[in-house]
Scaffold this motif. Structure first.
Motif, PDB file in Angstrom:
ATOM      1  N   LYS A 106       0.806  -1.173  -0.010  1.00 25.68           N
ATOM      2  CA  LYS A 106       0.029   0.148   0.083  1.00 25.68           C
ATOM      3  C   LYS A 106       0.944   1.257   0.034  1.00 25.68           C
ATOM      4  O   LYS A 106       1.809   1.430   0.784  1.00 25.68           O
ATOM      5  N   SER A 163      -4.119   5.344   6.835  1.00 28.84           N
ATOM      6  CA  SER A 163      -3.231   4.799   7.704  1.00 28.84           C
ATOM      7  C   SER A 163      -2.894   3.449   7.226  1.00 28.84           C
ATOM      8  O   SER A 163      -3.354   2.890   6.174  1.00 28.84           O
ATOM      9  N   GLY A 164      -1.863   2.733   7.503  1.00 29.06           N
ATOM     10  CA  GLY A 164      -1.319   1.121   7.251  1.00 29.06           C
ATOM     11  C   GLY A 164      -0.634   1.406   5.764  1.00 29.06           C
ATOM     12  O   GLY A 164      -0.555   0.113   5.385  1.00 29.06           O
ATOM     13  N   TYR A 165       0.020   2.559   5.466  1.00 24.71           N
ATOM     14  CA  TYR A 165       0.886   2.238   4.260  1.00 24.71           C
ATOM     15  C   TYR A 165       2.080   1.655   4.449  1.00 24.71           C
ATOM     16  O   TYR A 165       2.830   1.848   5.590  1.00 24.71           O
ATOM     17  N   ASP A 166       2.424   0.842   3.377  1.00 26.56           N
ATOM     18  CA  ASP A 166       4.062   0.086   3.583  1.00 26.56           C
ATOM     19  C   ASP A 166       4.966   1.216   3.234  1.00 26.56           C
ATOM     20  O   ASP A 166       6.019   1.116   3.492  1.00 26.56           O
ATOM     21  N   ARG A 201       5.090   9.465   9.464  1.00 29.36           N
ATOM     22  CA  ARG A 201       5.286   8.193  10.315  1.00 29.36           C
ATOM     23  C   ARG A 201       3.998   7.521  10.917  1.00 29.36           C
ATOM     24  O   ARG A 201       4.058   6.364  10.715  1.00 29.36           O
ATOM     25  N   ALA A 242       1.285   7.578   9.631  1.00 31.89           N
ATOM     26  CA  ALA A 242       0.238   6.899   8.544  1.00 31.89           C
ATOM     27  C   ALA A 242       1.139   5.627   8.184  1.00 31.89           C
ATOM     28  O   ALA A 242       0.369   4.827   7.442  1.00 31.89           O
ATOM     29  N   LEU A 243       2.510   5.078   8.386  1.00 35.65           N
ATOM     30  CA  LEU A 243       3.021   4.034   8.164  1.00 35.65           C
ATOM     31  C   LEU A 243       2.572   3.020   8.971  1.00 35.65           C
ATOM     32  O   LEU A 243       2.414   3.012  10.159  1.00 35.65           O
ATOM     33  N   ALA A 244       2.462   1.700   8.234  1.00 43.87           N
ATOM     34  CA  ALA A 244       2.131   0.509   9.055  1.00 43.87           C
ATOM     35  C   ALA A 244       3.570   0.070   9.752  1.00 43.87           C
ATOM     36  O   ALA A 244       4.687   0.736   9.269  1.00 43.87           O
ATOM     37  N   ASP A 245       3.531  -0.865  10.664  1.00 47.92           N
ATOM     38  CA  ASP A 245       4.998  -1.351  11.242  1.00 47.92           C
ATOM     39  C   ASP A 245       5.701  -1.766  10.069  1.00 47.92           C
ATOM     40  O   ASP A 245       5.409  -2.436   9.299  1.00 47.92           O
ATOM     41  N   GLY A 252       7.116  -0.051   7.723  1.00 44.82           N
ATOM     42  CA  GLY A 252       6.892   0.766   6.570  1.00 44.82           C
ATOM     43  C   GLY A 252       8.110   1.685   6.356  1.00 44.82           C
ATOM     44  O   GLY A 252       8.772   1.875   7.406  1.00 44.82           O
ATOM     45  N   LYS A 279      10.325   3.312   9.736  1.00 43.96           N
ATOM     46  CA  LYS A 279       9.493   3.841  10.810  1.00 43.96           C
ATOM     47  C   LYS A 279      10.100   3.138  12.082  1.00 43.96           C
ATOM     48  O   LYS A 279      10.348   3.676  12.939  1.00 43.96           O
TER      49      LYS A 279
END
Lengths: 338, 338
Positions: B171, B234-237, B261, B263-266, B268, B338
């Protein structure tokens, strides 16, 4: 140009697209007197900014850019002048020429490049009324005030070549005299020389000031008007054509040269100062590039090669011409004998 | 720079004063399509003029100037393309980038250099409303239309570094997407990637066209608005920050990076494409010179060194950053985890 043995690179394209920023950076640095501040020993952005009444951030970015384009040095975070910047851009130097930007980057000159494609289509300037050669264009007052320093080396060489030995009576006509420096220098070197300067009235005021400052006004007089229309008088030993022919096409130049020849005494010479490219028209860089300045700014002007100049003088009745390269100048002298 | 062992010379000063003519000549040649006409085999001014609808005299002067500044060759009176001009300036070349001048030499960008001394005094642009970063400034539509070709090499490298192996779900958020080429290239390379492009509505139309042309519109969506105000989701790679941070000062960048930061997934990463000068700030020339573009055109933007970028990401909570030099590009990638 990127090295042709490397991969293709758009770097030269990108740097040329942004080249207008080089002109702007040099102009800003001169306006803020950055070079003088650094020449006086200020070496970090904060001290230069304080001396120039500018922001530290703005000075830091501008000075770094001036390092990139070769006008400053930077060692261990400290700025310094290059040898040429110390000579030409520190206001305390006798050879200072920062003031020439008032002319070189005047809106009048630059306007010829706002739509250069249109000038290429037409084959001449698209600026109204013939661009820089329009009647009594005030840019020539700016020229007269700004460009004198750049002309000193050529003026000394002209005086040496054509000013006669000190004490020999000499009658000189300085056509489109501008700052008047060429005629004034002859008058200074030869106390028996009399100089007549021709230009538009507003420009002649600058030449008159320079003649007075040089202490030669008792041997200096003026003819107001256009070189193509004014009565030159006659009996001149030397007629100066400095940075003038390049504004016109060859037939127009020849018309003027016939009039010049008629005003010369027997044995008299016309002395022409010009940007003269080689016959390939692409070298040396400065005279060759000057042709574009004339395309952008005049209806039919050009940087003429020596054979082209020789032909114009010959067609106008001059017996022979000689080329004199000027040391340390992008310009050339042509001496043409009646 | 003249050689320091020679006599002082004003040549570099003179060439830099007139450097704005280089930009104008390149623009005129692209507008008239001179490079394509010569690439097609026309080698003399008359034939090029006929093909380009221009005067022979204008074309002769322009082409000679293009030889002087390194974009054409001239042998025995015949013009030819340099290797780089054939690749980048002949309209028939797949790497043609003449169209980028529509942006690079747009009145909006150039207006920041009309009074650069004032920008140096202030420490930021004097163009009203913050210059190029003003809200919905239409120059960014021009950017989106013009600059895509210059971005292709960097886009391929970003896709290689951060686009994951084909088939891995990904994503991606493309902040200030412009032409959208960076996100679209990831979507083309990885059929399981979904891309969200963020920009002002008028700019997103260009990105949408590019997504459709690339056949990825089923995995492409848009968020309209300003990067500082819009809800990213949220949850962006992967979050792309291409040519964006340089418009702002470090505190503003850090505010944005905290939002990125969040909006990034773990696991990411943020991928930043920038002009990154060395720590001396005066090399390499193109990234170092880019700082002046930001001084002229933005209130607080800059070309940041790698340690500066690393610090901004660290201050915003990123765990670590890596530098990736791009081959054959003046730009650099920074991947921040991240």
């Amino acid at each position: 140009m990127s090295n042709e043995t490397q991969q293709p690179s758009p770097e030269h394209f990108f740097e040329t697209a942004n080249a207008y920023q080089r002109s702007a950076a040099l102009k800003a640095a001169v306006e803020l007197d950055i070079f003088t501040a650094i020449g006086e020993g200020r070496a970090d952005a904060a001290s230069v900014a304080a001396a120039c009444g500018a922001s530290e951030r703005g000075v830091r970015i501008l000075c770094d850019y001036l390092v990139v384009i070769g006008f400053l040095t930077k060692e261990g975070g400290r700025y310094g002048l290059t040898r040429d910047s110390a000579v030409f851009l520190d206001r305390r130097s006798p050879a200072y020429m920062g003031g020439t930007l008032e002319f070189l980057l005047s809106p009048t000159l630059m306007s010829g490049f706002e739509d250069l494609a249109a000038a290429v289509r037409r084959g001449g300037t698209v600026v109204p009324d013939g661009g820089t050669v329009s009647e009594e264009n005030p840019v020539w007052v700016k020229f007269a005030r700004a460009m004198a320093p750049m002309m000193v080396p050529a003026a000394l060489e002209i005086a040496r070549l054509a000013g006669g030995p000190a004490g020999r009576r000499l009658k000189v006509l300085d056509i489109a005299a501008g700052h008047g420096v060429f005629g004034v220098t002859i008058a200074r070197q030869n106390p028996s020389a009399e100089v007549v300067a021709l230009d538009w009235p507003a420009v002649l005021e600058v030449a008159r000031e320079n003649a007075e400052a040089a202490g030669v006004s008792d041997r200096w007089s003026a003819i107001e008007g256009d070189a193509f229309a004014a009565d030159f008088g006659s009996g001149y030993d030397v007629i100066l054509l400095t940075n003038f022919l390049h504004h016109f096409d060859p037939p127009t130049c020849e018309t003027l040269l016939r009039k010049v020849r008629a005003a010369l005494a027997d044995g008299g010479v016309a002395v022409t100062l010009e940007f003269v490219p080689n016959e390939d028209r692409v070298s040396p860089p400065i005279p060759a590039a000057f042709s574009l300045m004339m395309l952008g700014g005049t209806p039919g002007g050009d940087a003429y090669t020596y054979p082209e100049l020789e032909r114009m003088f010959s067609n106008a009745g001059f017996s022979r011409s000689e080329l004199h390269r000027l040391p340390a100048s992008p310009q050339t002298l042509v001496v043409s004998h009646k």
